[in-house]
Design a protein around this motif. Sequence first.
Motif, PDB file in Angstrom:
ATOM      1  N   PRO A  44       0.817  -1.227   0.000  1.00 15.92           N
ATOM      2  CA  PRO A  44       0.000   0.000   0.000  1.00 15.92           C
ATOM      3  C   PRO A  44       0.846   1.271   0.000  1.00 15.92           C
ATOM      4  O   PRO A  44       0.493   2.253  -0.661  1.00 15.92           O
ATOM      5  CB  PRO A  44      -0.810  -0.131   1.296  1.00 15.92           C
ATOM      6  N   PRO A 207      -3.319   4.540   3.798  1.00 14.80           N
ATOM      7  CA  PRO A 207      -3.760   3.289   4.420  1.00 14.80           C
ATOM      8  C   PRO A 207      -3.647   3.332   5.941  1.00 14.80           C
ATOM      9  O   PRO A 207      -2.732   3.954   6.496  1.00 14.80           O
ATOM     10  CB  PRO A 207      -2.804   2.247   3.829  1.00 14.80           C
ATOM     11  N   ARG A 210      -3.319  -0.951  10.357  1.00 10.83           N
ATOM     12  CA  ARG A 210      -3.692  -2.364  10.370  1.00 10.83           C
ATOM     13  C   ARG A 210      -3.700  -2.952   8.959  1.00 10.83           C
ATOM     14  O   ARG A 210      -3.720  -4.171   8.791  1.00 10.83           O
ATOM     15  CB  ARG A 210      -5.066  -2.536  11.017  1.00 10.83           C
ATOM     16  N   GLU A 211      -3.708  -2.090   7.936  1.00 11.31           N
ATOM     17  CA  GLU A 211      -3.683  -2.559   6.554  1.00 11.31           C
ATOM     18  C   GLU A 211      -2.257  -2.676   6.013  1.00 11.31           C
ATOM     19  O   GLU A 211      -2.064  -3.099   4.876  1.00 11.31           O
ATOM     20  CB  GLU A 211      -4.499  -1.610   5.668  1.00 11.31           C
ATOM     21  N   ARG A 212      -1.275  -2.308   6.825  1.00 12.80           N
ATOM     22  CA  ARG A 212       0.132  -2.415   6.413  1.00 12.80           C
ATOM     23  C   ARG A 212       1.009  -2.812   7.598  1.00 12.80           C
ATOM     24  O   ARG A 212       2.024  -2.178   7.889  1.00 12.80           O
ATOM     25  CB  ARG A 212       0.617  -1.102   5.787  1.00 12.80           C
ATOM     26  N   HIS A 250      -5.261  -3.868  16.562  1.00 13.23           N
ATOM     27  CA  HIS A 250      -5.736  -3.301  15.298  1.00 13.23           C
ATOM     28  C   HIS A 250      -5.427  -1.813  15.166  1.00 13.23           C
ATOM     29  O   HIS A 250      -5.758  -1.199  14.158  1.00 13.23           O
ATOM     30  CB  HIS A 250      -7.246  -3.533  15.144  1.00 13.23           C
ATOM     31  N   SER A 339     -11.166  -3.008   6.474  1.00 12.85           N
ATOM     32  CA  SER A 339     -10.975  -1.898   5.544  1.00 12.85           C
ATOM     33  C   SER A 339     -12.331  -1.442   5.017  1.00 12.85           C
ATOM     34  O   SER A 339     -13.322  -2.191   5.046  1.00 12.85           O
ATOM     35  CB  SER A 339     -10.081  -2.321   4.374  1.00 12.85           C
ATOM     36  N   THR A 342     -13.599  -3.701   2.235  1.00 11.78           N
ATOM     37  CA  THR A 342     -14.200  -4.941   2.716  1.00 11.78           C
ATOM     38  C   THR A 342     -15.625  -4.701   3.207  1.00 11.78           C
ATOM     39  O   THR A 342     -16.533  -5.497   2.943  1.00 11.78           O
ATOM     40  CB  THR A 342     -13.349  -5.539   3.849  1.00 11.78           C
TER      41      THR A 342
END
Length: 354
Positions: A44, A207, A210-212, A250, A339, A342
Amino acid sequence: MDTTVEEIDAYHEAVALREKRIRDLEDELTGRYRFADIIGKSDPMRRLYALLDKLVDSDVTVLVHGENGTGKELIARALHFNGPRKLKQFVAQNCSALNDQLLESELFGHVKGSFTGATRDKPGLFKVADGGTFFLDEVADMSPAMQVKLLRVLQESTFVPVGGTRPERVDVRIIAASNKELREAVLRREFREDLFYRLHVVALEVPALRERLEDLPVLVDHFLDGVASRTGKPRKKLHPELMAAFYEWHWPGNVRELENEIERLCVLAGDAEVVPPELRAQRPAKAPAGAAHLAALVQRGLGSDLATAVGALEKELIESGLRETKGNKSRLAERLGVSRTTLIKKIREYGIAE
């Protein structure tokens, strides 16, 4: 002999080219994994760096979207200090920090006598940023009246100070940011559609941490180095158990939360070289809103197969969350720990009315 000389020359040329390629790669890694103070090498972040590379040399208006603590102002600073306006002023203002009257005076300035307490002329931040970059954070929190005034600056590059009569012209690059989804705010008539499209020339999505999570080691190292530099004490290390626990959290506060956590751990560790795992913050286990209702839903679903029961519970969580957040998908995604992409996929999958 001539052939040998040519082979030696070719060999040295190949070695020189290879060494240059290695240096170029090292420079790329150093710069790209740390664009200004932006730290990360995950996919990301690589995509974000690639887009930043395309934007730094332009004057295009940019809208930065991301949760609190993701580093939206760092993105704005990277665009400014790597671009053609870097020798001019970079000015930042949080639009949610002031009421309408104060914000208007802060942005556009005022003339002497325009209101009680205005004992002298005061230039606004737009005038201060003339020739440079103006970063407007939390732009979604502007009132409708202030949105109109900002729209005029974007359309005509002019503004009128509070109490003034003559418009003033400025040349400013605007970078706006919000942790709210502006497109949804437009649909709810909370944000002007024409202003949205003026700001939404190019959109950047920062981002969430928690997404990276693969960036955690490099971020932790960066913040540990920072603490050591500020305190003048030896650099500390994290116990492996403590680092492992970081991957399980998270991070609702994102990179800012991680930075604060590293500083807290270093202070509590005292003179210890390795921060022990017992200093780990105790994360509260929060029960979701309407827990009794959800428990009843689970009980009813016990007669179904597992997939059906889980699906019913997931749908109920999303529906109740959308009601509580008044349709704010970004905030609901943050609450559910997924996300936004999602969440939207789940909404469509379950046919949930928006």
